[in-house]
Design an enzyme around this catalytic site. Sequence first.
Site, PDB file in Angstrom:
ATOM      1  N   ASN A 251       0.831  -1.191   0.000  1.00 40.72           N
ATOM      2  CA  ASN A 251       0.000   0.000   0.000  1.00 40.72           C
ATOM      3  C   ASN A 251       0.874   1.253   0.000  1.00 40.72           C
ATOM      4  O   ASN A 251       1.689   1.388  -0.924  1.00 40.72           O
ATOM      5  CB  ASN A 251      -1.087  -0.015   1.083  1.00 40.72           C
ATOM      6  CG  ASN A 251      -0.645  -0.258   2.495  1.00 40.72           C
ATOM      7  OD1 ASN A 251      -0.290  -1.369   2.868  1.00 40.72           O
ATOM      8  ND2 ASN A 251      -0.705   0.774   3.335  1.00 40.72           N
ATOM      9  N   ASP A 252       0.776   2.155   0.950  1.00 44.27           N
ATOM     10  CA  ASP A 252       1.380   3.484   0.856  1.00 44.27           C
ATOM     11  C   ASP A 252       2.837   3.472   0.392  1.00 44.27           C
ATOM     12  O   ASP A 252       3.663   2.731   0.944  1.00 44.27           O
ATOM     13  CB  ASP A 252       1.383   4.170   2.228  1.00 44.27           C
ATOM     14  CG  ASP A 252       0.032   4.206   2.886  1.00 44.27           C
ATOM     15  OD1 ASP A 252      -0.929   3.627   2.359  1.00 44.27           O
ATOM     16  OD2 ASP A 252      -0.058   4.813   3.969  1.00 44.27           O
TER      17      ASP A 252
ATOM     18  N   TRP B 126      -3.523  -7.383   3.592  1.00 45.21           N
ATOM     19  CA  TRP B 126      -2.851  -6.490   4.538  1.00 45.21           C
ATOM     20  C   TRP B 126      -2.536  -7.213   5.848  1.00 45.21           C
ATOM     21  O   TRP B 126      -3.383  -7.857   6.436  1.00 45.21           O
ATOM     22  CB  TRP B 126      -3.757  -5.293   4.816  1.00 45.21           C
ATOM     23  CG  TRP B 126      -3.136  -4.206   5.641  1.00 45.21           C
ATOM     24  CD1 TRP B 126      -2.549  -3.066   5.189  1.00 45.21           C
ATOM     25  CD2 TRP B 126      -3.065  -4.140   7.071  1.00 45.21           C
ATOM     26  NE1 TRP B 126      -2.117  -2.293   6.235  1.00 45.21           N
ATOM     27  CE2 TRP B 126      -2.416  -2.928   7.409  1.00 45.21           C
ATOM     28  CE3 TRP B 126      -3.472  -4.989   8.102  1.00 45.21           C
ATOM     29  CZ2 TRP B 126      -2.184  -2.541   8.729  1.00 45.21           C
ATOM     30  CZ3 TRP B 126      -3.229  -4.603   9.419  1.00 45.21           C
ATOM     31  CH2 TRP B 126      -2.593  -3.397   9.724  1.00 45.21           C
TER      32      TRP B 126
ATOM     33  N   ARG C 280       0.442   9.492  13.170  1.00 47.42           N
ATOM     34  CA  ARG C 280       1.246   8.656  12.269  1.00 47.42           C
ATOM     35  C   ARG C 280       1.663   9.378  10.987  1.00 47.42           C
ATOM     36  O   ARG C 280       1.245  10.475  10.694  1.00 47.42           O
ATOM     37  CB  ARG C 280       0.482   7.392  11.904  1.00 47.42           C
ATOM     38  CG  ARG C 280      -0.861   7.598  11.238  1.00 47.42           C
ATOM     39  CD  ARG C 280      -1.517   6.249  10.903  1.00 47.42           C
ATOM     40  NE  ARG C 280      -2.880   6.388  10.433  1.00 47.42           N
ATOM     41  CZ  ARG C 280      -3.958   6.385  11.200  1.00 47.42           C
ATOM     42  NH1 ARG C 280      -3.825   6.260  12.506  1.00 47.42           N
ATOM     43  NH2 ARG C 280      -5.173   6.514  10.687  1.00 47.42           N
TER      44      ARG C 280
END
Length: 546
Positions: A127-128, A152, A253
């Site tokens: 992901n990111d 995930w 975060r």
Amino acid sequence: MLKTILTTGLMLCCSISMFAADISIKITKKYLNLPVSQRQDRKTMIFEIGGKQERSFKIRLAPGDPEYWVFTDVSAYKGKTIKISYDGDGAGLSKIYQDDKIAGQDSLYHEKNRPQFHFSTRRGWINDPNGLIFYEGEYHLFYQHNPYEREWENMSWGHAVSKDLVHWDELSVALHPDNLGTMFSGSAVIDYDNTAGFNKGNTPAMVAIYTADNSDREIQCIAYSLDKGRTWTKYAKNPVIDSKEKWNSRDTRDPKVFWYKPGKHWVMVLNERDGHSIYTSKNLKEWNYESHVTGFWECPELFELPIDGNKENTKWVMYGASGTYMIGSFDGKAFTPEAGKFFYSTGSIYAAQTYTNIPESDGRRIQIGWGRIAQPDMPFNNMMLLPTELKLHSTKNGVRVFSTPIKETEQLFDRTNQWTDLKSDDANQKLKEFYSADKIRIKTTFKLSHATSAGFNLFGQRVIDYDMNNNTINGVFYSPNDMTSMELTADIYVDKTSIEVFIDGGAYSYSMERKPFADNKEGFHFWGNNIDIKNLEVYSAKSIWK
């Protein structure tokens, strides 16, 4: 009697396989290949060397035939014996094997649903994008990664490098989970002035600033590398920021850090509870809270851009994971919004990040976004979107962000055909020869004449649905810079599983999963009442993989 003994023995063996078990392997090869089955529940696997835990992660270890294989690089442990324990069905332990190739190496990058000009990881979930940084001729792409499954979990920092932001070499996982938590998103800098004290001789440290996530809180930590990001040492006094109590929230975060030259200090933009906070530091270890801007969620960005290319006239841009942004000013400690919130891109994009340490001679603000697009039935999942250059342009509504694919992507596409001044029926006829393309680029400008809506389909899927009456494209509000214009220009990139569209030179862009209708026969198809196709270009597409 004998029959009874044999039956009992078989039952005993089966019972043992259903409980936690362990094996020991002396490492002589680069990889351990691990069998996975999505039908199994996640259980914990632990690697130990000499009685010390080296790694702990969750995996759906396949006790029978695996659905696919994943791998982990164990070259750092060569010559040592790893004890592998698993608290689920231990039958799959016997299938683990070591090799200098990953399972499925022969078909790597040629799989049925492998994106061909977008980055995707060899195995597992991504992901990111994280830690986007340029250093000594290499563009680094770190990213949120589960190496052990296509879904995930086990958030780690995957790692790939490129010379041109187009062709990528995937390296070993950079940051693994530890006793502080799993490795959530963050950024990276080069500490040329040795402010943190990690440098060695003339070698500046590459410093990663990341969130460690655990069940109680999210904390900010740092790690450093002296070998161009290949190996990492985590700071012994982590965390450097623990702000749960300050915000009465564990949502703290995704630190983005950069050097603020006028103030000669580091700046961190950190998502905290309901927006983005600004922290400053002289040494990357001790941070001072400065200010906060509400209205953003996750993955902050803050950078300066010239307006219309004029370096004497600049504005700062702040955005969050969704890509909505504000334009304003920044004094090194506080961002002051002057306009916003706006958007320049929608669809599958999320958590985009821009590169730091780009040479001043280049000067571009280059972004990569996570493409939330599944690769069905593959041992990998999700992808990165095309790298784009962000610019500020003046428009009828004020200054806005534009986004277009970087110039390096042009090497992937060769124009095979171009036509001008066609009616839609003629254009559709000329596109028939490209129906079977699994990757293609199409540029077009079309004009509404007797229609208030028109568009472009791919086997029934609405790639472009432009409604001039409601000023929407695929249901999202869009007004051309020329308010009386009836024209729309689109640059369309079609890959194995994805579609990206850039409208009017990057004023608006969007991305989506490629989902043609199975029973549709019309292929690439313009629609709309008596529309004019002023320009139509078709490009073949090359693969980025060797």
